[in-house]
Design an enzyme around this catalytic site. Structure first.
Site, PDB file in Angstrom:
ATOM      1  N   ASP A   1       1.777  -3.789   4.946  1.00 47.92           N
ATOM      2  CA  ASP A   1       2.887  -3.002   4.408  1.00 47.92           C
ATOM      3  C   ASP A   1       2.358  -1.729   3.766  1.00 47.92           C
ATOM      4  O   ASP A   1       1.330  -1.732   3.079  1.00 47.92           O
ATOM      5  CB  ASP A   1       3.652  -3.808   3.364  1.00 47.92           C
ATOM      6  CG  ASP A   1       4.716  -2.965   2.665  1.00 47.92           C
ATOM      7  OD1 ASP A   1       5.757  -2.683   3.306  1.00 47.92           O
ATOM      8  OD2 ASP A   1       4.494  -2.554   1.507  1.00 47.92           O
TER       9      ASP A   1
ATOM     10  N   TYR B   1       3.117   6.060  -1.027  1.00 52.57           N
ATOM     11  CA  TYR B   1       1.800   5.611  -1.465  1.00 52.57           C
ATOM     12  C   TYR B   1       0.764   6.717  -1.260  1.00 52.57           C
ATOM     13  O   TYR B   1       0.439   7.086  -0.118  1.00 52.57           O
ATOM     14  CB  TYR B   1       1.368   4.361  -0.707  1.00 52.57           C
ATOM     15  CG  TYR B   1       2.223   3.133  -0.965  1.00 52.57           C
ATOM     16  CD1 TYR B   1       3.143   3.092  -2.006  1.00 52.57           C
ATOM     17  CD2 TYR B   1       2.100   2.007  -0.156  1.00 52.57           C
ATOM     18  CE1 TYR B   1       3.910   1.965  -2.239  1.00 52.57           C
ATOM     19  CE2 TYR B   1       2.869   0.874  -0.386  1.00 52.57           C
ATOM     20  CZ  TYR B   1       3.776   0.861  -1.421  1.00 52.57           C
ATOM     21  OH  TYR B   1       4.546  -0.261  -1.650  1.00 52.57           O
TER      22      TYR B   1
ATOM     23  N   LYS C   1       8.432   2.341   4.720  1.00 55.77           N
ATOM     24  CA  LYS C   1       9.647   2.495   3.922  1.00 55.77           C
ATOM     25  C   LYS C   1      10.319   3.840   4.137  1.00 55.77           C
ATOM     26  O   LYS C   1       9.694   4.797   4.615  1.00 55.77           O
ATOM     27  CB  LYS C   1       9.313   2.276   2.443  1.00 55.77           C
ATOM     28  CG  LYS C   1       8.659   0.902   2.217  1.00 55.77           C
ATOM     29  CD  LYS C   1       8.328   0.638   0.780  1.00 55.77           C
ATOM     30  CE  LYS C   1       7.649  -0.709   0.634  1.00 55.77           C
ATOM     31  NZ  LYS C   1       6.227  -0.665   1.038  1.00 55.77           N
TER      32      LYS C   1
END
Length: 337
Positions: free
Chosen positions: A54, A59, A85
């Protein structure tokens, strides 16, 4: 259970491995993670049999997707499950500095929330480019919720619902560009709310169903009934159960610290590391398919795997229940099905 055990997903093969690897630490959350170390950690995860990964555009301000993609595109595509995401677009910004948003060495892009139809579609395309992959298995709506956005929640919720964010995800799923979608959040209430708006396949719920906290039990029961597979994020509650004193990314309040200390002492009485109990406990719930950890080195990855596979006597779970340290209604490993 082995870390490499495949757990079924609502939409079929491939399943997720029981232990997965999250990408925040690899992107330098709070502390720099050198590129070779990030690659070595991903390699250690693969060699240990982990096949669920993931990441997110947020990030490291895109660094996480670049690093994960560089590793995974050298792997056989049908042998792993990847989630990333949507909800933030990353725009070039030369003013980005070290430790912005907690990222030690972020790339020069600034996140901007956008949960609309166009925002979701643009985020999806951008992620494919950064990852260098032809498909993404699962898209998760990142950090939606009133607890996260406060007064701005209604605007973002409107973009996701009336503004077409969920519609974009349904289109991507419908034409096979993704296998499924759901949420990537730190709050349980919005999971219930979202399930009234769309058919969620998979949700990453961080910190809300753990050895330390089971207030979301009713929501997890609802997810189990409706086929919304739960990825358990933050099993150490931002590191508190690993001993760093943090809870929900801040200093833990006294009552939470006391509960953590009590859990640690109870586990120690049975010769069990509290981290092992924390990794194994959530997967006893039928909604939960995998436990996601955030190792930043091969050594941390191996330690997490060892904790996950450590034998735990059923008497420990009974003792925790009797002491009121876990909810009476929460299922435990080894409970009769």
């Amino acid at each position: 259970m082995k870390a490499s055990t495949l757990r079924p997903l609502p939409w079929g093969d491939p399943g997720m491995t029981a232990l997965g690897l999250g990408g925040a630490a690899l992107a330098g959350l709070y502390t720099p993670t050198p590129e070779p170390q990030a690659h070595a950690t991903l390699r250690a995860a693969w060699d240990a049999g982990l096949r669920y990964f993931d990441t997110a555009p947020y990030y490291g301000h895109t660094l996480g997707e670049h690093r994960m993609g560089a590793f995974l595109r050298e792997c056989v595509r049908d042998e792993f499950v990847l989630s990333t995401k949507v909800g933030r677009l990353l725009r070039p910004d030369a003013s980005v500095r070290p430790m912005d948003n907690g990222w030690a060495q972020p790339l020069p892009f600034r996140p901007h929330h956008d949960y609309s139809y166009d925002g979701v579609m643009r985020s999806f395309e951008d992620s494919l480019q950064r990852l260098g992959l032809e498909r993404i298995d699962i898209l998760l709506v990142h950090d939606i919720g009133r607890r996260t956005h406060g007064a701005g929640h209604d605007v973002h919720w409107s973009a996701l619902t009336g503004g077409g964010g969920f519609r974009a995800l349904e289109e991507l799923r419908g034409d096979g560009r993704i296998r499924g979608f759901g949420l990537g959040v730190n709050e349980a209430e919005v999971v219930h709310d979202s399930m009234q708006e769309a058919k969620l396949d998979c949700t990453l719920l961080a910190g809300r169903y753990t050895l330390l906290e089971q207030d979301s039990l009713a929501v997890l029961d609802e997810c189990a009934r409706h086929g919304n597979a739960i990825v358990v994020g933050g099993p150490f509650n931002s590191g508190l159960l690993a001993g760093n004193g943090k809870f929900d990314y801040a200093d833990a309040p006294a009552d939470v610290l006391a509960r953590s200390d009590a859990l640690r002492a109870a586990c120690a009485a049975f010769g069990v590391a509290v981290q092992a109990a924390a990794l194994q406990f959530p997967l006893a719930h039928r909604a939960c398919v995998t436990c996601l950890t955030g190792a930043r080195s091969p050594q941390e990855l191996e330690q997490n795997r060892a904790w996950f596979e450590q034998a735990i006597p059923a008497s420990l779970w009974r003792a925790l229940r009797s002491a009121g340290l876990i909810a009476e209604a929460a299922p435990c490993p080894g409970d009769p099905s």
